[in-house]
Motif scaffolding. Structure first.
Motif, PDB file in Angstrom:
ATOM      1  N   LEU A 125      39.117 -30.641  68.622  1.00  0.00           N
ATOM      2  CA  LEU A 125      38.979 -31.033  69.861  1.00  0.00           C
ATOM      3  C   LEU A 125      39.827 -32.214  70.182  1.00  0.00           C
ATOM      4  CD1 LEU A 125      35.152 -31.226  69.084  1.00  0.00           C
ATOM      5  CD2 LEU A 125      36.413 -29.507  70.475  1.00  0.00           C
ATOM      6  N   PRO A 126      40.086 -32.358  71.605  1.00  0.00           N
ATOM      7  CA  PRO A 126      40.978 -33.505  72.033  1.00  0.00           C
ATOM      8  C   PRO A 126      40.245 -34.780  72.257  1.00  0.00           C
ATOM      9  CG  PRO A 126      40.394 -32.166  73.739  1.00  0.00           C
ATOM     10  CD  PRO A 126      39.833 -31.389  72.687  1.00  0.00           C
ATOM     11  N   PHE A 127      40.849 -35.836  71.243  1.00  0.00           N
ATOM     12  CA  PHE A 127      39.931 -37.022  71.339  1.00  0.00           C
ATOM     13  C   PHE A 127      41.149 -38.168  71.062  1.00  0.00           C
ATOM     14  CE2 PHE A 127      39.096 -35.538  67.244  1.00  0.00           C
ATOM     15  CZ  PHE A 127      39.263 -36.735  66.636  1.00  0.00           C
ATOM     16  N   GLY A 128      40.738 -39.245  71.421  1.00  0.00           N
ATOM     17  CA  GLY A 128      41.643 -40.245  70.957  1.00  0.00           C
ATOM     18  C   GLY A 128      41.122 -41.084  69.942  1.00  0.00           C
ATOM     19  N   LEU A 129      42.059 -41.609  69.024  1.00  0.00           N
ATOM     20  CA  LEU A 129      41.702 -42.706  68.056  1.00  0.00           C
ATOM     21  C   LEU A 129      42.612 -43.803  68.122  1.00  0.00           C
ATOM     22  CD1 LEU A 129      41.406 -40.601  64.629  1.00  0.00           C
ATOM     23  CD2 LEU A 129      39.768 -41.705  66.251  1.00  0.00           C
ATOM     24  N   ASP A 130      42.202 -45.169  68.099  1.00  0.00           N
ATOM     25  CA  ASP A 130      42.959 -46.153  68.120  1.00  0.00           C
ATOM     26  C   ASP A 130      44.143 -45.788  67.052  1.00  0.00           C
ATOM     27  OD1 ASP A 130      43.429 -49.223  68.543  1.00  0.00           O
ATOM     28  OD2 ASP A 130      43.465 -49.041  66.306  1.00  0.00           O
ATOM     29  N   GLU A 131      45.346 -46.424  67.089  1.00  0.00           N
ATOM     30  CA  GLU A 131      46.538 -45.989  66.089  1.00  0.00           C
ATOM     31  C   GLU A 131      46.056 -46.683  64.681  1.00  0.00           C
ATOM     32  OE1 GLU A 131      51.208 -46.901  66.174  1.00  0.00           O
ATOM     33  OE2 GLU A 131      50.198 -46.607  67.911  1.00  0.00           O
ATOM     34  N   THR A 132      45.400 -47.518  64.486  1.00  0.00           N
ATOM     35  CA  THR A 132      45.322 -48.342  63.462  1.00  0.00           C
ATOM     36  C   THR A 132      44.251 -47.348  62.657  1.00  0.00           C
ATOM     37  OG1 THR A 132      45.468 -50.423  64.091  1.00  0.00           O
ATOM     38  CG2 THR A 132      44.194 -50.334  62.253  1.00  0.00           C
ATOM     39  N   THR A 133      43.125 -47.051  63.520  1.00  0.00           N
ATOM     40  CA  THR A 133      42.015 -46.063  62.901  1.00  0.00           C
ATOM     41  C   THR A 133      42.777 -44.709  62.367  1.00  0.00           C
ATOM     42  OG1 THR A 133      40.453 -46.910  64.429  1.00  0.00           O
ATOM     43  CG2 THR A 133      39.813 -44.897  63.394  1.00  0.00           C
ATOM     44  N   ALA A 134      43.609 -44.195  63.220  1.00  0.00           N
ATOM     45  CA  ALA A 134      44.212 -43.070  62.940  1.00  0.00           C
ATOM     46  C   ALA A 134      45.221 -42.837  61.569  1.00  0.00           C
ATOM     47  CB  ALA A 134      44.987 -42.385  63.956  1.00  0.00           C
ATOM     48  N   ALA A 135      45.721 -44.094  61.533  1.00  0.00           N
ATOM     49  CA  ALA A 135      46.277 -44.449  60.248  1.00  0.00           C
ATOM     50  C   ALA A 135      45.433 -44.597  58.992  1.00  0.00           C
ATOM     51  CB  ALA A 135      47.113 -45.747  60.353  1.00  0.00           C
ATOM     52  N   GLN A 136      44.432 -45.030  58.936  1.00  0.00           N
ATOM     53  CA  GLN A 136      43.367 -45.488  58.091  1.00  0.00           C
ATOM     54  C   GLN A 136      42.828 -44.016  57.738  1.00  0.00           C
ATOM     55  OE1 GLN A 136      40.901 -48.476  59.517  1.00  0.00           O
ATOM     56  NE2 GLN A 136      42.150 -50.034  58.010  1.00  0.00           N
ATOM     57  N   VAL A 137      42.514 -43.068  58.590  1.00  0.00           N
ATOM     58  CA  VAL A 137      42.027 -41.803  58.402  1.00  0.00           C
ATOM     59  C   VAL A 137      43.031 -41.061  57.584  1.00  0.00           C
ATOM     60  CG1 VAL A 137      41.560 -39.588  59.307  1.00  0.00           C
ATOM     61  CG2 VAL A 137      40.514 -41.333  60.606  1.00  0.00           C
ATOM     62  N   ASP A 138      44.403 -41.259  58.020  1.00  0.00           N
ATOM     63  CA  ASP A 138      45.188 -40.395  57.078  1.00  0.00           C
ATOM     64  C   ASP A 138      45.423 -41.094  55.726  1.00  0.00           C
ATOM     65  OD1 ASP A 138      46.130 -38.479  58.906  1.00  0.00           O
ATOM     66  OD2 ASP A 138      47.830 -39.812  59.681  1.00  0.00           O
ATOM     67  N   GLN A 139      45.184 -42.468  55.697  1.00  0.00           N
ATOM     68  CA  GLN A 139      45.180 -43.016  54.299  1.00  0.00           C
ATOM     69  C   GLN A 139      43.918 -42.659  53.511  1.00  0.00           C
ATOM     70  OE1 GLN A 139      45.517 -46.906  55.848  1.00  0.00           O
ATOM     71  NE2 GLN A 139      47.805 -47.145  55.170  1.00  0.00           N
ATOM     72  N   TYR A 140      43.017 -42.536  54.093  1.00  0.00           N
ATOM     73  CA  TYR A 140      41.598 -42.166  53.534  1.00  0.00           C
ATOM     74  C   TYR A 140      41.431 -40.827  52.902  1.00  0.00           C
ATOM     75  CZ  TYR A 140      36.610 -42.644  52.034  1.00  0.00           C
ATOM     76  OH  TYR A 140      35.573 -42.679  51.081  1.00  0.00           O
ATOM     77  N   ALA A 141      42.417 -39.643  53.581  1.00  0.00           N
ATOM     78  CA  ALA A 141      42.528 -38.371  53.479  1.00  0.00           C
ATOM     79  C   ALA A 141      43.327 -38.170  52.135  1.00  0.00           C
ATOM     80  CB  ALA A 141      43.025 -37.820  54.576  1.00  0.00           C
ATOM     81  N   ALA A 142      44.456 -39.225  52.053  1.00  0.00           N
ATOM     82  CA  ALA A 142      45.247 -38.934  50.964  1.00  0.00           C
ATOM     83  C   ALA A 142      44.499 -39.581  49.717  1.00  0.00           C
ATOM     84  CB  ALA A 142      46.433 -39.886  51.137  1.00  0.00           C
ATOM     85  N   PHE A 143      43.707 -40.525  49.800  1.00  0.00           N
ATOM     86  CA  PHE A 143      42.940 -41.332  48.758  1.00  0.00           C
ATOM     87  C   PHE A 143      41.969 -40.256  48.261  1.00  0.00           C
ATOM     88  CE2 PHE A 143      38.989 -43.853  47.912  1.00  0.00           C
ATOM     89  CZ  PHE A 143      39.205 -44.417  46.842  1.00  0.00           C
ATOM     90  N   ILE A 144      41.305 -39.314  48.984  1.00  0.00           N
ATOM     91  CA  ILE A 144      40.385 -38.618  48.609  1.00  0.00           C
ATOM     92  C   ILE A 144      40.754 -37.204  48.384  1.00  0.00           C
ATOM     93  CG2 ILE A 144      38.414 -40.081  49.336  1.00  0.00           C
ATOM     94  CD1 ILE A 144      37.647 -37.801  51.409  1.00  0.00           C
ATOM     95  N   HIS A 145      42.268 -36.953  48.726  1.00  0.00           N
ATOM     96  CA  HIS A 145      42.714 -35.839  48.512  1.00  0.00           C
ATOM     97  C   HIS A 145      42.065 -34.419  49.329  1.00  0.00           C
ATOM     98  CE1 HIS A 145      44.843 -37.517  45.268  1.00  0.00           C
ATOM     99  NE2 HIS A 145      43.779 -37.617  44.410  1.00  0.00           N
ATOM    100  N   ALA A 146      41.868 -35.141  50.621  1.00  0.00           N
ATOM    101  CA  ALA A 146      41.217 -34.154  51.588  1.00  0.00           C
ATOM    102  C   ALA A 146      42.266 -34.279  52.931  1.00  0.00           C
ATOM    103  CB  ALA A 146      39.836 -34.705  51.993  1.00  0.00           C
ATOM    104  N   SER A 147      41.628 -33.311  53.866  1.00  0.00           N
ATOM    105  CA  SER A 147      42.419 -33.293  55.069  1.00  0.00           C
ATOM    106  C   SER A 147      41.826 -34.574  55.911  1.00  0.00           C
ATOM    107  CB  SER A 147      42.272 -31.956  55.664  1.00  0.00           C
ATOM    108  OG  SER A 147      41.076 -31.827  56.309  1.00  0.00           O
ATOM    109  N   ALA A 148      42.604 -34.853  57.001  1.00  0.00           N
ATOM    110  CA  ALA A 148      42.158 -35.765  57.829  1.00  0.00           C
ATOM    111  C   ALA A 148      40.975 -35.248  58.843  1.00  0.00           C
ATOM    112  CB  ALA A 148      43.250 -36.201  58.992  1.00  0.00           C
ATOM    113  N   ASP A 149      41.007 -34.178  58.985  1.00  0.00           N
ATOM    114  CA  ASP A 149      39.964 -33.322  59.838  1.00  0.00           C
ATOM    115  C   ASP A 149      38.676 -33.365  58.961  1.00  0.00           C
ATOM    116  OD1 ASP A 149      41.510 -32.383  61.938  1.00  0.00           O
ATOM    117  OD2 ASP A 149      41.898 -30.453  60.758  1.00  0.00           O
ATOM    118  N   ASP A 150      38.833 -33.012  57.793  1.00  0.00           N
ATOM    119  CA  ASP A 150      37.575 -33.443  56.717  1.00  0.00           C
ATOM    120  C   ASP A 150      36.910 -34.913  56.794  1.00  0.00           C
ATOM    121  OD1 ASP A 150      37.519 -30.742  56.001  1.00  0.00           O
ATOM    122  OD2 ASP A 150      38.463 -31.142  54.116  1.00  0.00           O
ATOM    123  N   VAL A 151      37.933 -35.654  56.606  1.00  0.00           N
ATOM    124  CA  VAL A 151      37.365 -36.999  56.784  1.00  0.00           C
ATOM    125  C   VAL A 151      36.827 -37.342  58.093  1.00  0.00           C
ATOM    126  CG1 VAL A 151      38.319 -39.400  57.066  1.00  0.00           C
ATOM    127  CG2 VAL A 151      39.186 -38.008  55.304  1.00  0.00           C
TER     128      VAL A 151
END
Length: 104
Positions: A14-40
């Motif tokens: 879905l189209p939605f916006g995230l603050d740039e810092t939040t988006a970066a943390q989603v990517d970092q958390y996804a890498a941390f738990i070995h999952a996709s950003a969508d799953d996070v």
């Protein structure tokens, strides 16, 4: 008997916006738990929804059933393939120019 049980779920991008810092943390958390950003994002929202007692009470009211949908979902290809459209990824978040529905 298989050791893993895989559940197929229909997901929508879905189209939605995230603050740039939040988006970066989603990517970092996804890498941390070995999952996709969508799953996070999906699991984080489900966690918040399940833990918020006031929200759970709200869901039991008639008003909750009358809430207008504000997220637009465009159906993807019937075979689950991603629509091929121009998309830009900014900090792991697709632009609103690309909306897809995928069967995972």
């Amino acid at each position: 008997m298989p050791l893993l049980e895989i559940t197929r779920a229909v997901t929508s991008v879905l189209p939605f916006g995230l603050d740039e810092t939040t988006a970066a943390q989603v990517d970092q958390y996804a890498a941390f738990i070995h999952a996709s950003a969508d799953d996070v994002v999906d699991k984080a929202l489900n966690y918040v929804f399940s833990k918020d007692r006031d929200f759970q009470d709200f869901l039991k009211t008639p008003h909750a059933k009358q809430v207008a949908a504000t997220l637009r979902v465009r159906k993807g290809a019937s075979n689950g393939a991603v629509e091929q459209s121009e998309k830009k990824l900014v900090a792991g978040v697709e632009s609103t120019a690309s909306v897809r529905a995928v069967e995972a």
